[in-house]
Design an enzyme around this catalytic site. Structure first.
Site, PDB file in Angstrom:
ATOM      1  N   HIS A   1      48.185 -47.098-135.110  1.00 23.68           N
ATOM      2  CA  HIS A   1      48.066 -47.489-136.517  1.00 23.68           C
ATOM      3  C   HIS A   1      49.285 -46.980-137.274  1.00 23.68           C
ATOM      4  O   HIS A   1      49.910 -45.994-136.878  1.00 23.68           O
ATOM      5  CB  HIS A   1      46.775 -46.897-137.118  1.00 23.68           C
ATOM      6  CG  HIS A   1      46.453 -47.414-138.479  1.00 23.68           C
ATOM      7  ND1 HIS A   1      46.865 -46.795-139.626  1.00 23.68           N
ATOM      8  CD2 HIS A   1      45.744 -48.514-138.867  1.00 23.68           C
ATOM      9  CE1 HIS A   1      46.440 -47.479-140.669  1.00 23.68           C
ATOM     10  NE2 HIS A   1      45.754 -48.526-140.238  1.00 23.68           N
TER      11      HIS A   1
ATOM     12  N   ASP B   1      40.138 -52.036-135.312  1.00 19.18           N
ATOM     13  CA  ASP B   1      40.061 -53.347-134.656  1.00 19.18           C
ATOM     14  C   ASP B   1      39.614 -53.242-133.202  1.00 19.18           C
ATOM     15  O   ASP B   1      39.134 -54.223-132.629  1.00 19.18           O
ATOM     16  CB  ASP B   1      41.422 -54.046-134.719  1.00 19.18           C
ATOM     17  CG  ASP B   1      41.833 -54.365-136.139  1.00 19.18           C
ATOM     18  OD1 ASP B   1      41.010 -54.935-136.862  1.00 19.18           O
ATOM     19  OD2 ASP B   1      42.959 -54.021-136.529  1.00 19.18           O
TER      20      ASP B   1
END
Length: 451
Positions: free
Chosen positions: A329, A388
């Site tokens: 991320h 996700d």
């Protein structure tokens, strides 16, 4: 569609366009331009102030980025405490979070009930909207349908351009309430007109919350379990806001700074979220996991999984980008708090649905990617699963159609977008106008006959 002759012309012109728009990467260093608005150490360039949300994933020590456990903060309150609070009381949390983001404070029981009633009365789309906007103009992509529906909503608003707080708040509440209805009807229209399935248009129920209404409207028989509603509600809560620096929230700030209407600003946010680098990554994770399943003999063989992940990282397998989707991320380093919440609930649902073998495969991919990352980049390298990684698996277990994965993200994030829009209009009166350095240099105009 263009004919063959036009296609050939466009293909030739495209080469010129590509050549004449490619900027030498060295210029970014030469002029100290932060590509992607990122500093060299990976931190984001500071471009604004916000009270809505905050994302914590690292510390900065003498200019160096130091990994830290991730935290997501809504209006100063840790997401972990919010989730713990409403789950302990065995109730859904999205409406409470939506209230917190919009109004900047936690609601009392009576305030929350009043807000829920406001949303309930606003969920039905305007007269003729469903027929004219959704059914007569079906679309294969629900995000595109959502974006167009937002813009068309301008025409149904008697006072669309007023940017007083009262009017923006009224528009925000209506959009938060109607997003689930729009995406549900958009999906039903797509299913009917493109997939030849029966058409089901269920009216939203004012007595149900956001998560329950979504399940009620997308399913032919309106049926869902409390566990399913609870898990979808959690997903909406953890997707509701992610600080002012995420692409769609930043886009909302930029467009709102021009003084434009709410519908233009929020449709811009939806357009940003639609991009696969932002809101569509969970589908990439599902496709990657399917690819892994097809290319290994045993889901429980960690050695075989690790070997195939190495092929993916070396750009020899799957889509050959070298990415393990759902891992890593821009801000979070050691952990993504959203992924932690989803992983826990995914485990519970997998046990209920008899899909523990598949859940263990996800866990192995997560753990082995962390191992490989350290082997390739050194023992101090860090990477963790992001939201996700498990969200697509969760939606799949909830029997939610793939076409709705990113629209569900939008149905959650609309509360954060509206909060950021109002904050921008109230707090910063200047239009955003950053600088771009022109690097082409001076050129002479040449008469057409001499070119």
């Amino acid at each position: 569609m263009a004919g063959k002759k036009d296609e050939a012309i466009i293909e030739k012109l495209a080469e010129d366009v590509k050549k004449n728009n490619l900027i030498d990467p060295e210029y970014y260093k030469l002029y100290n331009v932060k590509s992607g608005l990122r500093n060299e150490n990976g931190t984001g360039v500071l471009v604004g102030l916000t009270q809505v949300g905050a994302v914590h994933g690292y510390l900065v020590d003498i200019g160096e980025k130091v990994p830290d456990e991730g935290m997501l903060i809504y209006r100063g309150i840790d997401l972990k405490d919010i989730v713990s609070g409403f789950q302990k009381e065995k109730r859904h949390g999205y409406e409470e979070v939506s209230y917190l983001l919009l109004f900047g404070k936690l609601p009392t029981n009576s305030e929350l009930d009043e807000y829920k009633q406001l949303l309930g009365r606003s969920r039905t789309l305007p007269r003729s909207f469903t027929e004219n906007m959704i059914l007569k103009n079906p679309c294969k992509d629900i995000m595109n349908k959502l974006q167009r529906s937002i813009l068309v909503s301008y025409s149904y608003d008697e006072n669309p351009d007023d940017i007083s707080v009262k009017n923006m708040l009224r528009q925000s509440i209506e959009l938060i309430a109607r997003f689930p209805t729009i995406i549900a009807y958009g999906y039903q229209a797509k299913s009917h007109y493109f997939d030849n399935k029966s058409l089901f248009i269920h009216s939203p129920r004012p007595d149900l919350g956001t998560a329950e209404n979504i399940l009620h409207m997308i399913r032919p028989d309106n049926k869902y379990t409390e566990k399913e509603a609870e898990l979808l509600d959690l997903s909406l809560v953890i997707h509701a806001e992610h600080g002012g620096g995420n692409n769609s929230a930043f886009a909302t700030h930029v467009v709102s700074s021009t003084g434009t209407d709410t519908y233009s600003a929020i449709s811009t946010a939806v357009g940003a979220l639609k991009g696969p680098k932002h809101g569509g990554a969970n589908l990439k994770v599902l496709k990657m996991i399917d690819n892994i399943k097809e290319n290994i003999n045993s889901w429980g063989d960690r050695g075989e999984i690790k070997d195939y992940l190495m092929k993916i990282l070396k750009k020899e397998a799957f889509d050959k980008t070298g990415l393990v989707y759902g891992m890593g991320h821009a801000v979070y380093t050691l952990s993504d708090p959203r992924a932690i919440h989803l992983k826990k609930k995914a485990n519970e649902l997998a046990q209920e649905k008899g899909r523990m073998e598949e859940f263990e495969l996800y866990k192995s991919v997560e753990e082995l990617t962390v191992e490989l990352f350290k082997e390739i980049k050194g023992p101090d390298a860090v990477i963790s699963a992001n939201v996700d990684f498990y969200s697509g698996f969760v939606y799949d277990m909830l029997n939610i159609p793939h076409e709705l994965y990113t629209p569900l993200f939008a149905a959650a994030r609309i509360s954060g977008w509206c909060a950021h829009r109002i904050e921008q209009v109230v707090s910063d009166k200047k239009i955003m106008r950053p600088a771009y350095k022109n690097v082409i240099g001076k050129r002479e105009y040449i008469e057409i006959a001499k070119r």
